[in-house]
Design an enzyme around this catalytic site. Structure first.
Site, PDB file in Angstrom:
ATOM      1  N   SER A 146       0.992  -1.081  -0.107  1.00 56.92           N
ATOM      2  CA  SER A 146      -0.036  -0.064  -0.169  1.00 56.92           C
ATOM      3  C   SER A 146       0.839   1.383  -0.157  1.00 56.92           C
ATOM      4  O   SER A 146       1.940   1.444  -0.991  1.00 56.92           O
ATOM      5  CB  SER A 146      -1.031  -0.141   1.000  1.00 56.92           C
ATOM      6  N   ASP A 156      -9.623  -5.017  -4.953  1.00 55.67           N
ATOM      7  CA  ASP A 156      -8.990  -3.854  -4.235  1.00 55.67           C
ATOM      8  C   ASP A 156      -9.582  -2.618  -5.295  1.00 55.67           C
ATOM      9  O   ASP A 156      -9.549  -2.776  -6.654  1.00 55.67           O
ATOM     10  CB  ASP A 156      -7.587  -3.965  -4.447  1.00 55.67           C
ATOM     11  N   HIS A 212      -7.711  -5.383  -0.447  1.00 54.75           N
ATOM     12  CA  HIS A 212      -6.749  -4.495  -0.257  1.00 54.75           C
ATOM     13  C   HIS A 212      -6.166  -5.011   1.272  1.00 54.75           C
ATOM     14  O   HIS A 212      -6.722  -5.180   2.176  1.00 54.75           O
ATOM     15  CB  HIS A 212      -7.036  -2.998  -0.082  1.00 54.75           C
TER      16      HIS A 212
END
Length: 349
Positions: free
Chosen positions: A187, A291, A321
């Site tokens: 991320s 995601d 995610h």
């Protein structure tokens, strides 16, 4: 030399809401349960994920872990995971996620994931705890990432010239092969790894010599842009993922420099860049099917491949995610094993 510590208070950017209630003006930005920013700049971060000490480790993994200070002035530190073995291992310098605004190398979910990854891949992992926005907006995390790499170089050179000195770093430096160093993260941490790598590549890596960077591992990299992608629109409120569109936009408002929008190069790496001049390490990108970042990650990979860059990627089905650290479902566990196997294969080349 840096001192050794296992004190999770090295990560102080958390304030329990119940313990601090003076007036700070109205709330101007909020992601429910994660962060609240007041008009006067006061930031609240509830401890939604427990922090654990480095010594909290399953014996079955055969991994040792300790924390080390990188820069006491900025409170930058790292947690190391060192598999117990008889030969030297590659080094993975890793940056945690959290939209640049939350997260810690001491979070239990990262501690568990990186300990397991180190054991299964067969690598020494250095998990960097960097400064958080909005108190420290970009490029502060990139600066911390570069400083962490320069610190690694310093430790390597010290170990080479002072073998057997019993230094605080010897327990992990003697287990590393510094000719095989990888940058990685998930991320926002993947965004940090990418931007640190491109900074280094722009100067041909001279600043890190003789440290040798061999590759870049980006897990669900947190990129953005003003124009919405299909997955951002279709999965804006997806319950199958830890990141929704509103939270993503808030993170970017808090992390980017004042006045910048989501087409700033730190957010959107495909704008304002001459791809033919971009120097990039061999790169692995891990993408989650559910995601909101899926399409943006795919576009990132496809664009770089067309530009002749050495980029490979995998799409992990049925997961969202940050599934590898936050989801406990059997599907997520299976995909995490697949992801770790993909990382191991990439680092072995």
């Amino acid at each position: 030399m840096a001192t050794l510590t296992s004190n999770v208070n090295l990560s102080p950017q958390y304030t329990a809401l119940k313990d601090y209630n003076p007036p700070h003006g109205c709330v101007v930005e909020e992601i429910a349960g994660l962060i609240r920013v007041h008009k006067d700049g006061y930031v609240e971060r509830p401890q939604v994920v427990p922090c654990v000490t480095a010594s909290t480790m399953s014996s079955e993994l055969n991994v040792t872990s300790r924390d080390m200070v990188i820069d006491s002035a900025t409170n930058t530190w790292a947690r190391f995971y060192v598999p117990i073995c008889q030969h030297r291992l590659p080094l993975l310098v890793y940056f945690h996620g959290g939209g640049f605004c939350v997260g810690s190398a001491a979070w239990s979910c990262y501690h568990d994931f990186l300990a397991r990854l180190s054991a299964k891949v067969g690598c020494v992992t250095m998990s960097v705890n960097y400064r958080l926005a909005p108190e420290n907006p970009l490029p502060a995390p990139y600066d911390d990432g570069l400083k962490a790499l320069m610190w690694v170089k310093q430790q390597m050179l010290y170990q080479q010239h002072n073998k057997g000195s019993g230094s605080n770093s010897e327990w992990w430096t003697t287990q590393c092969t510094f000719s095989s160093v990888f940058l990685g993260g998930d991320s926002a941490g993947a965004n940090i790894a990418y931007n640190v790598a491109t900074r280094i590549a722009a100067c041909d890596g001279a600043a890190l010599s003789p440290l040798n960077l061999k590759g870049l591992i980006l897990i669900q990299p947190f990129f953005g842009g003003e124009v919405r992608t299909s997955s951002e629109k279709c999965m804006a409120q997806s319950s199958g993922s830890a990141l929704n569109l509103a939270a993503s936009d808030t993170y970017w408002r808090l992390a980017l420099p004042c006045g910048a929008n989501r087409d700033h190069p730190w957010c959107n790496p495909l704008v304002k860049v001459k791809l033919e001049e971009l120097k990039l390490l061999r790169t692995l990108v891990c993408i989650s099917e559910l995601d909101i970042l899926k399409d943006r990650n795919l576009e990132f990979c496809d664009t770089l491949v067309r530009a002749g860059k050495r980029v490979e990627y995998g799409v992990f089905r049925g997961v969202g995610h940050a599934f590898q650290i936050l989801s406990k479902s059997q599907v997520a566990k299976n995909r995490t094993k697949e992801m770790i196997a993909r990382v191991k294969s990439f680092m072995a080349l």
